[in-house]
Design an enzyme around this catalytic site. Sequence first.
Site, PDB file in Angstrom:
ATOM      1  CD  GLU A 160      -3.027  -0.982   2.277  1.00 18.47           C
ATOM      2  OE1 GLU A 160      -2.941  -0.060   3.116  1.00 18.47           O
ATOM      3  OE2 GLU A 160      -3.972  -1.784   2.245  1.00 18.47           O
ATOM      4  CD  GLU A 353      -3.409  -5.846   3.922  1.00 18.04           C
ATOM      5  OE1 GLU A 353      -4.214  -5.003   4.341  1.00 18.04           O
ATOM      6  OE2 GLU A 353      -2.181  -5.684   3.954  1.00 18.04           O
TER       7      GLU A 353
HETATM    8  C1  FCB Z   1      -4.174  -2.142   5.668  1.00 17.51           C
HETATM    9  C2  FCB Z   1      -2.744  -2.435   6.082  1.00 17.51           C
HETATM   10  C3  FCB Z   1      -2.631  -3.493   7.142  1.00 17.51           C
HETATM   11  C4  FCB Z   1      -3.724  -3.365   8.184  1.00 17.51           C
HETATM   12  C5  FCB Z   1      -5.078  -3.275   7.528  1.00 17.51           C
HETATM   13  C6  FCB Z   1      -6.229  -3.199   8.501  1.00 17.51           C
HETATM   14  O1  FCB Z   1      -4.247  -0.856   5.152  1.00 17.51           O
HETATM   15  O2  FCB Z   1      -1.998  -2.858   4.969  1.00 17.51           O
HETATM   16  O3  FCB Z   1      -1.359  -3.422   7.696  1.00 17.51           O
HETATM   17  O4  FCB Z   1      -3.465  -2.296   8.998  1.00 17.51           O
HETATM   18  O5  FCB Z   1      -5.113  -2.161   6.690  1.00 17.51           O
END
Ligand code: FCB
Length: 438
Positions: A160, A353
């Site tokens: 990110e 994620e």
């Molecule tokens: C994302 C991050 C991860 C975690 C999630 C909830 O933005 O990559 O580390 O904090 O959010």
Amino acid sequence: MIRRMVTNPMPQFPAGFLWGVSTSAHQIEGAADTREPSVWDVFTAEPGRVKDGSTAAVACDSYHRSHEDVALLAGLGVDAYRFSVSWPRVASPGGLDFYDRLVDALCAAGVRPVVTLFHWDLPVALDWLERDTASRFADHACVVAERLGDRVAKWITLNEPAEHTLLGHALGVHAPGRRLMFDALPVAHHQLLAHGLAVRALRAAGAGDIGIANSHGPTWAASESPEDREAAEFYDLLLNRLFSDPLLIGRYPEGFGELMPGDVEADLKVIAEPIDWYGINYYAPTRVGAPHGAEIEFGGLSLPAELPFTVREIEDRPVTDFGWPVVPEALTELLAGFRERYGDRLPPVLITENGCSYQGVDDQERIAYLDGHIRALHRAVEAGVDVRGYFVWSLLDNFEWAEGYTRRFGLVHTDFETLERTPKASYAWLRDLLRAQR
Ligand code: FCB
């Protein structure tokens, strides 16, 4: 209602679909005294930076308890585990030994290691405002690949870069705590350059199967008015396309290239180095409207009045305890949008994620969230988007950055006093889902 929905059988994903869970070094490892400091250690030591005043000095203590984490992964039955190497640890004497042992333990348990090379914990001596950090990152990638490359299944260069730029350098609510607003744009460019240089360095070191984990979400205009639509379009360029266009089509959205430092055209050739797959972190869509000239508080952020947009609530939707709206179908929309925009330039996609913060061990809301999002993902696969895997954030409750230990994203509960791990209801649910997918 929730229970009825989740008893519908989950459709089958294509054979070979990769199921996994994700974590990151700074959020779980602890043992801060056994490595060099990162910008997050400095940031959390400053009063008022982290909601509960905590630090990640111990976190889940995974540095000393990785055998417990590996046993939990094996019990869950995931194909893969996405974790990050801490750059300051890699740079410390013997630091790579820890990852060497972890990778061996994962392989012995039949879990494929997916390694993120940078998940926000920059060594204190480095700074993403400096172009040289990009080359230093390529060196770091090379060092890790030489040691672990024979066993790592997939590589993720950066996590990110959008969030790291926005939260860490533009708004100052994450490390390193700078509030540079649009002057933070070079941080985005240098990370993208670092990504491209690392792809080349990894390949030169014999490593393959390389991607990135970029955060994305659909941007919805607050209304059909030209002002709201224009604001939403700008937000979408800044948080989504600024990070995907350079990688996938080798250019910045119109107007942004001029704001970037260095020989941007030459750098874009490096940035667009082909990748083997594209990773998307998805949590929620954002509703965006025209600015109303006043500072606004949103999702724990205070957004300055001078921004050319405001972020509005998405009404009539349940929210997680972080206040993030739960909108599974926006994941289908996001993936269809990627396919439409990039066509054949889009490599296979992995969801690197997806998850939610809720309290409690009988976490029926998390089950409902994951169930809805996995079904939405399946609809995208059916519609022809080449999605090859899905990773839940996160294996276990951990240090949630500026929120400290107040947000719990884990399939496994962590008691931060005793460090005891307790699988939640969602852990058993996911284990059963994975069994049914085999
Ligand atoms: C994302 C991050 C991860 C975690 C999630 C909830 O933005 O990559 O580390 O904090 O959010």
